[in-house]
Design a protein around this motif. Structure first.
Motif, short mmCIF file in Angstrom:
data_model
loop_
_atom_site.label_atom_id
_atom_site.label_comp_id
_atom_site.label_asym_id
_atom_site.label_seq_id
_atom_site.Cartn_x
_atom_site.Cartn_y
_atom_site.Cartn_z
N TYR A 505 0.82 -1.22 0.00
CA TYR A 505 0.00 0.00 0.00
C TYR A 505 0.86 1.27 0.00
O TYR A 505 0.45 2.30 0.52
CB TYR A 505 -0.94 -0.01 1.20
CG TYR A 505 -1.93 -1.15 1.14
CD1 TYR A 505 -3.07 -1.07 0.35
CD2 TYR A 505 -1.68 -2.34 1.82
CE1 TYR A 505 -3.96 -2.13 0.27
CE2 TYR A 505 -2.57 -3.41 1.74
CZ TYR A 505 -3.71 -3.30 0.96
OH TYR A 505 -4.58 -4.34 0.87
N ILE A 506 2.03 1.16 -0.60
CA ILE A 506 2.91 2.31 -0.74
C ILE A 506 3.31 2.44 -2.20
O ILE A 506 3.63 1.44 -2.85
CB ILE A 506 4.18 2.16 0.13
CG1 ILE A 506 3.81 2.00 1.61
CG2 ILE A 506 5.11 3.35 -0.04
CD1 ILE A 506 4.99 1.74 2.51
N ALA A 507 3.26 3.65 -2.72
CA ALA A 507 3.66 3.91 -4.11
C ALA A 507 4.84 4.88 -4.11
O ALA A 507 4.99 5.69 -3.19
CB ALA A 507 2.50 4.51 -4.91
N PRO A 508 5.70 4.82 -5.13
CA PRO A 508 6.76 5.83 -5.23
C PRO A 508 6.17 7.23 -5.34
O PRO A 508 5.05 7.42 -5.82
CB PRO A 508 7.51 5.43 -6.51
CG PRO A 508 7.20 3.99 -6.71
CD PRO A 508 5.80 3.80 -6.19
N ILE A 509 6.92 8.23 -4.89
CA ILE A 509 6.47 9.61 -5.02
C ILE A 509 6.17 9.94 -6.48
O ILE A 509 5.21 10.66 -6.78
CB ILE A 509 7.54 10.57 -4.47
CG1 ILE A 509 7.67 10.41 -2.95
CG2 ILE A 509 7.21 12.02 -4.80
CD1 ILE A 509 8.79 11.22 -2.34
N MET A 510 6.99 9.41 -7.39
CA MET A 510 6.80 9.69 -8.81
C MET A 510 5.64 8.87 -9.38
O MET A 510 5.77 8.14 -10.36
CB MET A 510 8.09 9.41 -9.57
CG MET A 510 9.25 10.33 -9.19
SD MET A 510 9.03 12.03 -9.72
CE MET A 510 9.35 11.86 -11.46
N THR A 511 4.50 8.98 -8.71
CA THR A 511 3.28 8.29 -9.11
C THR A 511 2.17 9.33 -9.20
O THR A 511 2.09 10.22 -8.34
CB THR A 511 2.89 7.21 -8.08
OG1 THR A 511 3.95 6.27 -7.96
CG2 THR A 511 1.61 6.49 -8.48
N GLY A 520 -1.88 11.71 1.39
CA GLY A 520 -1.24 12.72 2.21
C GLY A 520 0.23 12.42 2.46
O GLY A 520 1.09 13.29 2.32
N ALA A 521 0.53 11.19 2.85
CA ALA A 521 1.92 10.83 3.13
C ALA A 521 2.76 10.84 1.87
O ALA A 521 3.91 11.28 1.87
CB ALA A 521 1.98 9.46 3.81
N ASN A 522 2.18 10.37 0.77
CA ASN A 522 2.96 10.22 -0.47
C ASN A 522 3.21 11.54 -1.17
O ASN A 522 4.31 11.80 -1.65
CB ASN A 522 2.24 9.26 -1.42
CG ASN A 522 3.06 8.93 -2.64
OD1 ASN A 522 3.00 9.64 -3.65
ND2 ASN A 522 3.84 7.88 -2.57
N ALA A 523 2.20 12.41 -1.24
CA ALA A 523 2.32 13.65 -2.00
C ALA A 523 2.79 14.82 -1.15
O ALA A 523 3.40 15.75 -1.68
CB ALA A 523 0.97 14.00 -2.65
N THR A 587 11.40 5.01 -5.84
CA THR A 587 11.18 3.69 -5.24
C THR A 587 10.40 3.85 -3.94
O THR A 587 10.14 4.95 -3.47
CB THR A 587 12.52 2.99 -4.92
OG1 THR A 587 13.09 3.55 -3.72
CG2 THR A 587 13.52 3.13 -6.07
N THR A 588 10.06 2.71 -3.35
CA THR A 588 9.45 2.71 -2.01
C THR A 588 10.43 2.16 -0.98
O THR A 588 10.02 1.66 0.07
CB THR A 588 8.14 1.88 -2.00
OG1 THR A 588 8.45 0.53 -2.38
CG2 THR A 588 7.13 2.46 -2.96
N ASP A 589 11.71 2.22 -1.28
CA ASP A 589 12.73 1.83 -0.31
C ASP A 589 12.62 2.68 0.95
O ASP A 589 12.00 3.74 0.95
CB ASP A 589 14.13 2.01 -0.91
CG ASP A 589 14.53 0.84 -1.79
OD1 ASP A 589 13.84 -0.19 -1.74
OD2 ASP A 589 15.52 0.97 -2.54
N TYR A 590 13.24 2.21 2.00
CA TYR A 590 13.24 2.93 3.26
C TYR A 590 14.66 2.96 3.83
O TYR A 590 15.56 2.26 3.36
CB TYR A 590 12.29 2.27 4.27
CG TYR A 590 12.49 0.78 4.42
CD1 TYR A 590 13.47 0.27 5.28
CD2 TYR A 590 11.72 -0.12 3.70
CE1 TYR A 590 13.67 -1.08 5.40
CE2 TYR A 590 11.91 -1.49 3.82
CZ TYR A 590 12.89 -1.97 4.67
OH TYR A 590 13.11 -3.31 4.79
N THR A 591 14.86 3.78 4.84
CA THR A 591 16.15 3.89 5.49
C THR A 591 16.20 2.98 6.72
O THR A 591 15.27 2.97 7.52
CB THR A 591 16.40 5.34 5.96
OG1 THR A 591 16.24 6.23 4.86
CG2 THR A 591 17.81 5.50 6.52
#
Length: 767
Positions: A505-511, A520-523, A587-591
């Motif tokens: 349920y996570i998309a890259p920002i470039m979506t 809200g979180a993504n954009a 990407t939807t990678d994380y730190t």
């Protein structure tokens, strides 16, 4: 030659991380097939479009950059009794492109609320155990709101009918002949539509009905608007489904708005007939407001607004507004509006900070709204460019947060007794900062919101965070007793739950915004947080702010793309950030960076057994080697307790080298570290980040060190660093201030933090 051979071997000893036996085994291993470049630091050649004469490789507009212009003359009439709006507009469209245009596309965004709208059909629905009666009636017992444009005619400049085709929220207008480069085409559209009650049927514009039967109107997307035609995609062809916002060309507007005579109105542009509209008292107050820099002057008082609310005048007044070089137009009107203003110095000119609100907004709005507008203009002007328009208006509208050139609507309403919580106060101030800030992104730096939501919402949320901190500093009484403004988005730790969440349920920002799960979180949140990390942790404020201002000023009153932003940030900072853009935006990678292990070593001149075996295998005589210094790991077979107290002055091979090679005058400057540590950092997460480390010494002092993100360029999973220290290290902490959005901090420290048992967690929660 012999010495060089031995020195090479010595280097091999010092850097070897495997035994000789493993080395031989590796040499004999079967060769692996080749692979493509999957390095996280590779260039963005696959993701970026090729630079051209329209958009340069530096991120600046190219020599052939162009944009279209659409100018509007409009006569608008508001029917307050029936909540209906009528319009007759003339559009003059200038083709500045190198292409001949066969037809024109006009946006009809109100059609998203037409009875035959397909927007509701793209959302899934399910039976709910309970819902409000009003929602049930609207959903299942009525035909629905009769919205959407009613187009009465489309005509050319001579009054002849023009063929047109409506496809949902877009209308294609046919011209008698192709519009050649440099030519203009003038046509008119007559229309009307029913205004939606936005507090009932949620909408970006509409009206609210107050308890006394009056309405407050916030009107936008109210006229057929030209679509964008540009070098990137030709005609903007993405329909309006209700979420993604707008792509619009710049132009000049002359708008006459007829409303009931007892209404107060403000909107985009200069009010050109102020003396005809304002009473003498209002004019006097307005002149005072132009000289007031500390506190707003009330133009229409609450008592005057409440008195007007009883009249319901049948007469009308026409307000005339003239706006130059704007991409859109909006206005607000009601007989129940209070109105205040103050001047704010921006660069070498005064800008009017304005608030319009019904009595329901007080006392909160009278206290803080206009101050928030003024503060926002100062913060954004510092971060981007001096605000170019003559005013910025904040309008109070229930459940609203929406922006247009020079005007925006904002929520935040006290309880009926006038009391309000900190949550309501900060929510109101933050939404005002955010929506006023949209004057910069995307009203002036005019990105395509329909395609790249983050380019306006994310960039704006980032600057909003900076502006919130400014507001807290400039108006400390407003945030007392807090020490700092409690921003909801921006700090790195606030995006952790989202980035570490369910990847399904996570998309890259470039979506495209329409296609994301958590909008809200993504954009808003993730891009704002990424830019804050760039500013505070990776580039530093000076480099970042210079590059960000360069982007903002390059693309004022123009249409940038994501590549234009990415390229400009690198161009103006001299920092290759491709690794960051790819991982954070594509990407939807994380730190997730942690301390994998810490080993302690001691210095000796005594050769350990592993080295003896290695040189024996190579046929090298120990006597032929130059003076060597050996590091022995604590607890290994070669470790001896006496090594703990051995100083560097007791290591004979080291002292022999110093005596023979270091001048006497320089020996006093040599350091004599007493402790040696090999720290291995691992990276379970995909995003490379700088390794920010805090060392705590036995004497209670601390030291910080930051290793650039490029430390991961050759090993994406783990890296090691040797630390030579004068003092004993008792603790190592990665990312001590939570600057990198690390999703799992349980592995960030050495010694590892003890995990609480269930009883301990319960006991601590009670305490």
């Amino acid at each position: 030659m012999k010495l060089a051979k031995y020195l090479s071997l010595v280097l091999l000893f010092l850097v070897a991380s495997v035994s000789f036996a493993q080395e031989v085994e590796s040499d004999m291993a079967e060769r692996k097939p080749g692979h493509t470049n999957e390095n996280r630091f590779k260039q963005l050649y696959e993701e970026f479009s090729t630079p051209n004469s329209y958009r340069s490789a530096s991120g600046a507009p190219g020599p052939d950059y162009y944009q279209q212009q659409a100018d509007y003359d409009m006569d608008i009439r508001l029917d307050d009794e029936n909540a209906r709006i009528y319009g007759n507009e003339t559009i003059t469209y200038t083709n500045n492109s190198p292409d001949a245009l066969e037809y024109l596309w006009v946006q009809l965004d109100q059609n998203v609320r037409a009875r035959d709208s397909k927007s509701p059909l793209i959302e899934s629905s399910a039976a709910t155990p309970a819902q409000q009666a009003s929602s049930f009636v609207n959903a299942y017992m009525t035909e629905g709101f009769d919205g959407g444009f009613k187009i009465e005619h489309v005509k050319n400049a001579k009054g002849g009918a023009l063929p047109y085709t409506i496809n949902r929220t877009m209308m294609r207008v046919e011209m008698p002949k192709d519009l050649q480069p440099g030519d203009q085409f003038e046509f008119s559209i007559k229309w009307w539509y029913n205004i939606v009650e936005h507090t009932v049927d949620r909408a970006r514009s509409g009206y609210e009905t107050f308890d006394d039967g009056n309405r407050g109107y916030v009107i936008a997307q109210f006229y057929p608007r030209m679509a964008v035609y540009n070098d990137v995609e030709g005609w903007q062809n993405s329909q309006f489904w209700g979420r993604d916002e707008f792509a619009l060309p710049f132009g000049d507007f002359k708008v006459n708005i007829t409303v009931p005579a007892d209404h107060v109105l403000d909107g985009t542009g200069v009010l050109t007939n102020r003396k005809d509209i304002f009473s003498k008292t209002m004019m006097s107050r307005y002149e005072q407001a132009k000289k007031a820099y500390e506190k707003p002057v009330i133009i229409v008082t609450q008592a005057e607004a409440e008195a007007a609310a009883k009249g319901f005048s049948k007469k009308t007044k026409t307000w005339k507004l003239d706006a130059k070089n704007v991409r859109d137009f909006g206005f607000a009107t009601s007989r129940r509006y209070i109105w205040d203003m103050m001047a704010v110095k921006i660069g070498d000119k005064d800008v009017m900070a304005v608030s319009v609100y019904p009595p329901e907004g007080n006392p909160l709005w009278e206290q803080y709204s206009t101050l928030a507008v003024a503060s926002t203009l100062k913060s954004y002007s510092r971060m981007a460019f001096d605000y170019p328009y003559h005013k910025a208006i904040s309008v109070h509208a229930k459940q609203q947060g929406m922006e247009y050139p020079m005007i925006c609507w904002n929520y935040g309403r006290p309880d009926k007794d006038g009391t309000y919580s900190d949550r309501v106060k900060y929510g109101m101030i933050s939404v005002i900062i955010h929506e006023v800030g949209h004057n910069y992104f995307p009203m002036i730096v005019n990105s395509d919101e329909r395609q790249w939501t983050w380019m306006d919402e994310g960039l704006n949320t980032f600057v909003q965070y900076v502006a919130e901190q400014d507001f807290g500093e400039w108006y400390p009484d407003a945030i007392a007793p807090n020490n700092a403004y409690p921003s909801r988005r921006g700090p790195a730790n606030k995006i952790v739950d989202y980035m570490g969440g369910d990847q399904d349920y996570i998309a890259p920002i470039m979506t495209k915004g329409l296609n994301t799960y958590n909008f809200g979180a993504n954009a808003y949140g993730k891009p704002a947080t990424g830019l804050n990390i760039l500013r505070e942790t990776i580039l530093g404020r000076d480099l970042f702010d210079y590059a960000f201002r360069t982007y903002s000023q390059r693309w004022m009153f123009k249409h940038p793309t994501p590549e234009d932003f990415f390229r400009t940030m690198e161009d103006a900072s001299a920092v290759d950030l491709d690794w960051f853009w790819r991982s954070w935006f594509y990407t939807t990678d994380y730190t997730d960076i942690g301390v994998e292990s810490v080993k302690t070593f001691y210095v000796t001149s005594k050769m350990n057994q592993q080295i003896k075996d290695m040189i024996k295998q190579r046929g090298i005589d120990e006597a032929d080697l130059p003076p060597l210094v050996y590091l022995v790991e604590e607890g290994s077979d070669d470790f001896e307790e006496s090594m703990r107290t051995t100083s560097l002055k007791e290591v004979s091979t080291l002292q022999e080298y110093i005596m023979d090679n270091v001048p006497v005058a320089e020996r006093a400057n040599l350091k004599e570290p007493k402790f040696f540590y090999e720290v291995t950092y691992n990276k379970p997460g995909g995003i490379p980040m700088p390794i920010i480390v805090e060392y705590t010494y036995k004497d209670g002092t601390t030291k910080r060190e930051t290793f650039p993100a490029q430390i991961w360029r050759k090993n994406d999973t783990s890296v090691g660093k040797i630390i030579a220290s004068d003092k004993e290290i008792v603790k190592i902490m990665v990312d001590p201030d939570e600057e990198t959005a690390d999703v799992d901090t349980s592995n960030n420290s050495w010694p590892a933090r003890k995990k609480l048992g269930e009883f301990d967690k319960f006991k601590n929660s009670k305490n």
